[in-house]
Design an enzyme around this catalytic site. Structure first.
Site, short mmCIF file in Angstrom:
data_model
loop_
_atom_site.label_atom_id
_atom_site.label_comp_id
_atom_site.label_asym_id
_atom_site.label_seq_id
_atom_site.Cartn_x
_atom_site.Cartn_y
_atom_site.Cartn_z
NE ARG A 158 37.39 40.84 44.13
CZ ARG A 158 37.97 41.27 45.25
NH1 ARG A 158 39.05 40.69 45.70
NH2 ARG A 158 37.45 42.27 45.94
CG PHE A 259 44.53 38.37 41.12
CD1 PHE A 259 43.86 39.26 41.93
CD2 PHE A 259 43.81 37.38 40.50
CE1 PHE A 259 42.49 39.17 42.14
CE2 PHE A 259 42.44 37.27 40.69
CZ PHE A 259 41.78 38.17 41.52
CG LEU A 260 51.68 39.12 42.63
CD1 LEU A 260 52.76 40.05 43.16
CD2 LEU A 260 52.21 38.37 41.40
CB CYS A 270 34.55 33.94 35.36
SG CYS A 270 32.78 34.19 35.51
#
Ligand SMILES: NC(=O)C1=CN([C@@H]2O[C@H](COP(=O)(O)OP(=O)(O)OC[C@H]3O[C@@H](n4cnc5c(N)ncnc54)[C@H](O)[C@@H]3O)[C@@H](O)[C@H]2O)C=CC1
Ligand SMILES: O=C(O)[C@H]1O[C@H](OP(=O)(O)OP(=O)(O)OC[C@H]2O[C@@H](n3ccc(=O)[nH]c3=O)[C@H](O)[C@@H]2O)[C@H](O)[C@@H](O)[C@@H]1O
EC number: 1.1.1.22
Length: 432
Positions: A158, A259-260, A270
């Site tokens: 990332r 990722f919540l 991306c």
């Protein structure tokens, strides 16, 4: 080993610097002379935490940048880390990959011993074997599997955490059809596997599978965020705090906590382009990717919802409105597909005078929006503003306090849950 990396962007520079740190000799090829000069002078050409130090340690020494593809002849393996942006119809634009493959082929035409060509860029299944390999073969006058080998090795790091993610990956994927290719990849990655804090899985698979694993990874993560955003939007309608809901569902190990974070949605170089590319690829084979389409639709709607919330509290026509955060996420100066773009455009449509602030991405955004005002600090952006839109979750925004007192109207619409509700502030969270 002597490793070459073609492309010195966010991925190429990071992996080139890390390969040098791991003890390899590295040649980094780019067509941009400024980028090449920066690396050789020991300066990182992009903003990425820790990269300046790494390039400072190795740039111009065991990491040498060049515009001359001929230098790859001295290397054992070349990683192609070239851009694969979206075309207008959502498909991937392979122009840079094709140009790079041709230049690489011409260079290794003159090489006596074997070479490994590794596609590091994110590409649709079939691209490595059906597009890149034939171009290298034609330009080199050599046959893949004989004079040179081919592999696909997707990257999962990332931005903003690039150095740590590359050093400690969950997995390293080798898409390769030959033992020679896998052996060379092992020699490249062995020092990394030894240095990693964790125990990265080495996934040995086919080339097309490796290409698809990368899209599946990104599509899953982007869809996960859209799912929590959808839930968050329903939460907001019922006065429920989506973050409390997320914390609870995250305790189910099948969901997990990552990722919540709901809010204004995903941007970056991306997720948007990869979601476009995989949906386009599906349609190419007459498959209708309804869930992926929905994930994109939810994402496209979040900035509008944020602007609607603003409309509930302020008419911004002719008024100064601060946009806090311009980068697509904290820790980077990358503004590609940042949610700040639709927010600024929406504010302009509503006649607002926009003042933007970001700790590192201002100069990049100035190229996109040369006519808006840019502040040197969040405090300056907030002074006399009639509203503030929080678009990027930079830590420094969480520390803002008395700065809000200088606003003409203290209306804050928070798209990332970084500001605390407080007395005197008209505060709206997007999903809480
Ligand atoms: N940015 C990220 O965090 C990640 C990117 N990727 C993938 O990696 C690939 C590269 O992405 P970025 O590094 O973000 O791209 P980028 O746009 O930051 O950098 C690309 C570099 O390639 C150079 N270049 C263009 N054409 C060239 C040519 N013919 N020969 C030599 N150099 C050339 C450009 O000057 C630029 O420095 C993409 O496929 C992307 O999807 C994968 C994982 C993470
Ligand atoms: O293929 C790529 O280039 C990379 O794409 C993403 O990495 P990146 O785009 O750098 O950043 P992320 O941390 O994934 O964030 C992407 C976007 O999602 C948003 N996000 C992330 C997490 C979350 O819970 N909520 C959320 O809205 C961020 O604000 C940001 O706009 C993937 O996480 C990487 O694994 C992948 O290698």
């Amino acid at each position: 080993m002597h490793v070459s990396v073609v492309g010195s962007g966010y991925i190429g520079t990071t992996i080139a610097a890390w390969f040098a740190e791991l003890g390899h000799t590295v040649t980094n090829v780019d067509i941009d002379e400024d980028v090449v000069d920066a690396i050789n002078a020991g300066e990182a050409p992009i903003h990425e935490p820790g990269l300046d130090e790494l390039i400072g340690d190795h740039g111009g020494d065991t990491l040498v940048a060049t515009t001359d593809y001929a230098d790859v002849r001295d290397t054992d393996v070349t990683f192609l880390a070239l851009p694969t942006p979206s075309e207008a119809d959502g498909g991937i634009d392979l122009a840079a990959m094709k140009a790079g493959a041709e230049s690489l082929g011409e260079a290794i035409a003159e090489k006596d011993d074997e070479h490994l060509v590794v596609v590091k860029s994110t590409v649709i299944p079939g691209t490595t074997e059906d597009v890149v390999t034939p171009i290298v073969e034609d330009a080199a006058g050599k046959t893949a599997g004989e004079a040179f080998h081919v592999a696909m090795n997707p990257e999962f790091l990332r931005e903003g955490f690039a150095l740590g993610d590359f050093r400690d990956p969950d997995k390293i994927v080798y898409g390769a059809e030959s033992d020679a290719a896998r052996d060379t990849l092992d020699r490249v990655y062995d020092p990394l596997v030894e240095a990693a804090d964790g125990d990265p899985a080495i996934v040995e698979t086919g080339i097309k599978e490796a290409e698809m694993i990368k899209y599946a990874n990104n599509a899953f993560l982007a869809t996960k965020i859209s799912l929590i955003n959808e839930i968050g939007n329903v939460c907001k309608e019922y006065g429920v705090d989506a973050y409390e809901v997320a914390d609870a569902i995250a305790l189910d190990h099948r969901i997990d906590e990552h990722f919540l974070r709901s809010g204004v949605g995903w941007g970056g170089s991306c997720f948007p382009k990869d979601m476009n590319a995989i949906r386009h690829a599906a349609r190419d084979r007459d498959y209708d990717p309804v869930l992926l389409d929905a994930a994109v639709a939810v994402n496209d709607r979040q900035p509008e919802r944020m602007l609607d919330l603003l409309g509930d509290h302020a008419d911004v026509e002719g008024k100064r409105v601060a946009v806090l955060g311009l980068a697509f996420k904290p820790g980077t100066d990358d503004i590609r597909y940042t949610r700040a773009i639709p927010i600024i455009e929406g504010l302009q449509d509503r006649g607002a005078d926009v003042v933007g602030y970001d700790p590192v991405a201002t100069e990049n955004m100035r190229e996109k929006f040369p006519d808006i005002e840019y502040a040197d600090s969040a405090a300056d952006a907030l002074a006399d503003a009639h509203a503030a839109m929080v678009v990027t979750d930079w830590d420094e925004f969480a520390a803002l306090n008395t700065e809000f007192d200088a606003m003409a109207d203290p209306v804050v619409i928070d798209g990332r849950r970084v500001i605390e509700r407080r007395d005197g502030l008209t505060y709206e969270g997007l999903t809480w």
